[in-house]
Design a protein around this motif. Structure first.
Motif, PDB file in Angstrom:
ATOM      1  N   LEU A  84      45.288  29.188  43.124  1.00  0.00           N
ATOM      2  CA  LEU A  84      46.303  28.189  42.766  1.00  0.00           C
ATOM      3  C   LEU A  84      47.529  28.351  43.634  1.00  0.00           C
ATOM      4  CD1 LEU A  84      46.295  28.581  38.897  1.00  0.00           C
ATOM      5  CD2 LEU A  84      45.819  26.450  40.092  1.00  0.00           C
ATOM      6  N   SER A  85      48.076  27.230  44.111  1.00  0.00           N
ATOM      7  CA  SER A  85      49.372  27.252  44.797  1.00  0.00           C
ATOM      8  C   SER A  85      50.294  26.261  44.116  1.00  0.00           C
ATOM      9  CB  SER A  85      49.216  26.829  46.251  1.00  0.00           C
ATOM     10  OG  SER A  85      49.022  27.934  47.052  1.00  0.00           O
ATOM     11  N   TYR A  86      51.468  26.730  43.753  1.00  0.00           N
ATOM     12  CA  TYR A  86      52.427  25.885  43.035  1.00  0.00           C
ATOM     13  C   TYR A  86      53.560  25.449  43.958  1.00  0.00           C
ATOM     14  CZ  TYR A  86      50.289  27.811  38.788  1.00  0.00           C
ATOM     15  OH  TYR A  86      49.408  28.164  37.801  1.00  0.00           O
ATOM     16  N   PRO A  87      54.136  24.307  43.658  1.00  0.00           N
ATOM     17  CA  PRO A  87      55.329  23.918  44.410  1.00  0.00           C
ATOM     18  C   PRO A  87      56.517  24.767  43.968  1.00  0.00           C
ATOM     19  CG  PRO A  87      54.873  22.315  42.689  1.00  0.00           C
ATOM     20  CD  PRO A  87      53.764  23.325  42.626  1.00  0.00           C
ATOM     21  N   ARG A  88      57.528  24.844  44.840  1.00  0.00           N
ATOM     22  CA  ARG A  88      58.733  25.582  44.463  1.00  0.00           C
ATOM     23  C   ARG A  88      59.333  24.967  43.207  1.00  0.00           C
ATOM     24  NH1 ARG A  88      58.992  24.983  49.869  1.00  0.00           N
ATOM     25  NH2 ARG A  88      60.094  23.002  49.699  1.00  0.00           N
ATOM     26  N   HIS A  89      59.906  25.795  42.389  1.00  0.00           N
ATOM     27  CA  HIS A  89      60.636  25.382  41.175  1.00  0.00           C
ATOM     28  C   HIS A  89      59.738  24.759  40.107  1.00  0.00           C
ATOM     29  CE1 HIS A  89      63.890  26.135  43.854  1.00  0.00           C
ATOM     30  NE2 HIS A  89      63.705  25.030  44.555  1.00  0.00           N
ATOM     31  N   MET A  90      58.449  24.990  40.159  1.00  0.00           N
ATOM     32  CA  MET A  90      57.622  24.454  39.069  1.00  0.00           C
ATOM     33  C   MET A  90      57.886  25.288  37.805  1.00  0.00           C
ATOM     34  SD  MET A  90      53.587  23.754  38.929  1.00  0.00           S
ATOM     35  CE  MET A  90      52.711  23.610  37.389  1.00  0.00           C
ATOM     36  N   PRO A  91      58.134  24.642  36.661  1.00  0.00           N
ATOM     37  CA  PRO A  91      58.451  25.409  35.453  1.00  0.00           C
ATOM     38  C   PRO A  91      57.341  26.411  35.108  1.00  0.00           C
ATOM     39  CG  PRO A  91      58.843  23.069  35.115  1.00  0.00           C
ATOM     40  CD  PRO A  91      58.163  23.197  36.439  1.00  0.00           C
ATOM     41  N   VAL A  92      57.768  27.634  34.804  1.00  0.00           N
ATOM     42  CA  VAL A  92      56.812  28.711  34.518  1.00  0.00           C
ATOM     43  C   VAL A  92      55.934  28.348  33.315  1.00  0.00           C
ATOM     44  CG1 VAL A  92      56.648  31.129  33.782  1.00  0.00           C
ATOM     45  CG2 VAL A  92      58.294  30.462  35.515  1.00  0.00           C
ATOM     46  N   GLU A  93      56.550  27.689  32.312  1.00  0.00           N
ATOM     47  CA  GLU A  93      55.764  27.345  31.112  1.00  0.00           C
ATOM     48  C   GLU A  93      54.609  26.413  31.462  1.00  0.00           C
ATOM     49  OE1 GLU A  93      59.098  26.350  31.254  1.00  0.00           O
ATOM     50  OE2 GLU A  93      59.882  28.215  30.448  1.00  0.00           O
ATOM     51  N   LEU A  94      54.865  25.531  32.399  1.00  0.00           N
ATOM     52  CA  LEU A  94      53.826  24.582  32.805  1.00  0.00           C
ATOM     53  C   LEU A  94      52.708  25.319  33.559  1.00  0.00           C
ATOM     54  CD1 LEU A  94      53.470  21.592  32.386  1.00  0.00           C
ATOM     55  CD2 LEU A  94      54.603  21.156  34.561  1.00  0.00           C
ATOM     56  N   GLN A  95      53.108  26.274  34.387  1.00  0.00           N
ATOM     57  CA  GLN A  95      52.108  27.095  35.100  1.00  0.00           C
ATOM     58  C   GLN A  95      51.255  27.856  34.098  1.00  0.00           C
ATOM     59  OE1 GLN A  95      53.894  29.689  38.041  1.00  0.00           O
ATOM     60  NE2 GLN A  95      55.225  28.102  38.831  1.00  0.00           N
ATOM     61  N   GLN A  96      51.928  28.425  33.100  1.00  0.00           N
ATOM     62  CA  GLN A  96      51.193  29.218  32.102  1.00  0.00           C
ATOM     63  C   GLN A  96      50.219  28.349  31.322  1.00  0.00           C
ATOM     64  OE1 GLN A  96      54.520  30.888  29.994  1.00  0.00           O
ATOM     65  NE2 GLN A  96      54.514  32.768  31.233  1.00  0.00           N
ATOM     66  N   GLN A  97      50.658  27.149  31.016  1.00  0.00           N
ATOM     67  CA  GLN A  97      49.811  26.225  30.257  1.00  0.00           C
ATOM     68  C   GLN A  97      48.541  25.893  31.063  1.00  0.00           C
ATOM     69  OE1 GLN A  97      51.972  22.702  29.302  1.00  0.00           O
ATOM     70  NE2 GLN A  97      50.902  22.382  27.396  1.00  0.00           N
ATOM     71  N   LEU A  98      48.745  25.621  32.355  1.00  0.00           N
ATOM     72  CA  LEU A  98      47.605  25.290  33.216  1.00  0.00           C
ATOM     73  C   LEU A  98      46.668  26.499  33.341  1.00  0.00           C
ATOM     74  CD1 LEU A  98      46.207  23.305  35.182  1.00  0.00           C
ATOM     75  CD2 LEU A  98      47.640  24.233  37.000  1.00  0.00           C
ATOM     76  N   GLU A  99      47.252  27.667  33.594  1.00  0.00           N
ATOM     77  CA  GLU A  99      46.423  28.856  33.794  1.00  0.00           C
ATOM     78  C   GLU A  99      45.683  29.240  32.526  1.00  0.00           C
ATOM     79  OE1 GLU A  99      48.531  32.045  35.783  1.00  0.00           O
ATOM     80  OE2 GLU A  99      49.416  30.601  37.179  1.00  0.00           O
ATOM     81  N   SER A 100      46.291  28.994  31.402  1.00  0.00           N
ATOM     82  CA  SER A 100      45.633  29.313  30.141  1.00  0.00           C
ATOM     83  C   SER A 100      44.347  28.486  29.993  1.00  0.00           C
ATOM     84  CB  SER A 100      46.619  29.068  29.007  1.00  0.00           C
ATOM     85  OG  SER A 100      45.965  28.840  27.822  1.00  0.00           O
ATOM     86  N   ARG A 101      44.418  27.222  30.387  1.00  0.00           N
ATOM     87  CA  ARG A 101      43.205  26.381  30.295  1.00  0.00           C
ATOM     88  C   ARG A 101      42.198  26.764  31.376  1.00  0.00           C
ATOM     89  NH1 ARG A 101      39.084  24.730  29.180  1.00  0.00           N
ATOM     90  NH2 ARG A 101      38.426  22.644  28.546  1.00  0.00           N
ATOM     91  N   LEU A 102      42.706  27.021  32.594  1.00  0.00           N
ATOM     92  CA  LEU A 102      41.802  27.376  33.695  1.00  0.00           C
ATOM     93  C   LEU A 102      41.100  28.703  33.428  1.00  0.00           C
ATOM     94  CD1 LEU A 102      43.897  26.384  36.867  1.00  0.00           C
ATOM     95  CD2 LEU A 102      41.881  25.219  35.965  1.00  0.00           C
ATOM     96  N   SER A 103      41.760  29.595  32.701  1.00  0.00           N
ATOM     97  CA  SER A 103      41.159  30.912  32.476  1.00  0.00           C
ATOM     98  C   SER A 103      39.917  30.821  31.590  1.00  0.00           C
ATOM     99  CB  SER A 103      42.171  31.887  31.887  1.00  0.00           C
ATOM    100  OG  SER A 103      42.555  31.426  30.630  1.00  0.00           O
TER     101      SER A 103
END
Ligand SMILES: NC(=O)c1ccc[n+]([C@@H]2O[C@H](COP(=O)([O-])OP(=O)(O)OC[C@H]3O[C@@H](n4cnc5c(N)ncnc54)[C@H](OP(=O)(O)O)[C@@H]3O)[C@@H](O)[C@H]2O)c1
Length: 285
Positions: free
Chosen positions: A139-158
């Motif tokens: 996964l590569s995120y854009p700068r300043h992407m909210p951490v909560e949103l990253q966590q939400q995505l990773e939780s589903r991807l995991s």
């Protein structure tokens, strides 16, 4: 007194997949298998999407991308690059920053995606191993992407693999390891079974079976926490036959993979870029 920091509440992820070819089809099946929530899919040619949905009651085929993004706030864009750019441009007026546009198109920079869409773009490099709900998804995120949103995505991807965050600049080499890797190792194992058969002590099918079972055992050892070094050290007794075999390899393995990385990098920087990990695809529909 400092003000308590309020965390923004994001809507639950609702997954949609645009383009149900090798990557999109594999992701749709993997998501549908691992949770009961509805997965929305859309493909340019409808029969391909219908075939993906056939075995999963929780996959819903949409008539067009408009109806997909009306239902899904997290759209996985899994088309070839040129189609993806066209789609992102058409979709732009219908998206906002609360939508995520997760794309398997790795050859377009995140900055370019940011110019194309008001949605939050994320790069995802899946691997065939997600067919078995295993293996790394980069996964590569854009700068300043909210951490909560990253966590939400990773939780589903995991639920379908192991999300692993990298910088955009690391995509090429990491894709060689995580996404092309199974095909590289399978190529080596295939050659190994041929070499074993050439000794005339075993036939090729037997050699392949033994290598396959050995790999499954090795994967279990690694999963239990062993490192590559531990495996080598525990099998290779000084003066023994394993040590002799390893010595015979000299620096061939390192040179081989140095060449592989150089070749894939050269290919990726040519005018028309190939799909990253294009050698590892899910079964064709
Ligand atoms: N294959 C891999 O191992 C791999 C690994 C990492 C990343 N990638 C990248 O992931 C992307 C997809 O690769 P792929 O191998 O899955 O390609 P693919 O099998 O060709 O699938 C692309 C799909 O997108 C659909 N499509 C094209 N334009 C569309 C549109 N306007 N609306 C809806 N659907 C549309 C195509 O539909 P039709 O049936 O009408 O053609 C096709 O089913 C590529 O950018 C590739 O570089 C691939």
């Amino acid at each position: 007194m400092t003000k308590a920091k309020t965390l923004r509440r994001w809507r639950p992820l609702q997954i949609g997949i645009i383009g149900t070819g090798h990557m999109g089809g594999m992701l749709a099946r993997a998501f549908a298998q691992t949770a009961t929530d509805d997965i929305y899919i859309y493909n340019r040619s409808r029969p391909k999407a219908d075939a993906v949905a056939a075995s999963f009651p929780n996959i819903i085929v949409c008539d067009d991308w408009r109806s997909l993004i009306a239902r899904a706030n997290t759209a996985f864009l899994c088309t070839k690059a040129a189609d993806g750019i066209n789609l992102a441009t058409q979709m732009a007026p219908y998206l906002n920053s609360e939508h995520m546009l997760v794309t398997t198109i790795s050859t377009i920079d995140l900055d370019r995606w940011r110019d194309l869409t008001p949605a939050t773009p994320v790069k995802l490099i899946p691997s065939l191993t997600q067919t078995a709900n295993k293996g790394v998804m980069l996964l590569s995120y854009p700068r300043h992407m909210p951490v909560e949103l990253q966590q939400q995505l990773e939780s589903r991807l995991s639920q379908i693999g192991k999300p692993f965050t990298i910088d955009e600049g690391q995509v090429r080499v990491c894709s060689d390891l995580a996404s092309c890797g199974p095909a590289f190792l399978a190529t080596i194992c295939r050659a190994w079974s041929q070499a074993a058969a050439q000794t005339a002590s075993v036939d090729r099918a037997t050699a392949e079976q033994l290598i396959r079972e050995m790999l499954i055992g090795l994967a279990a050892l690694l999963e239990s926490g062993m490192q590559f070094e531990d495996v080598i050290e525990q099998i290779s007794i000084p003066g023994g036959v394993t040590e002799c075999g390893i010595r015979s390899m000299e620096d061939l393995p390192q040179n081989l993979f140095a060449r592989v990385h150089a070749e894939t990098a050269r290919h990726a920087t040519r005018g028309h870029r190939p799909p990253i990990g294009d050698s590892v695809v899910s079964p064709r529909q």
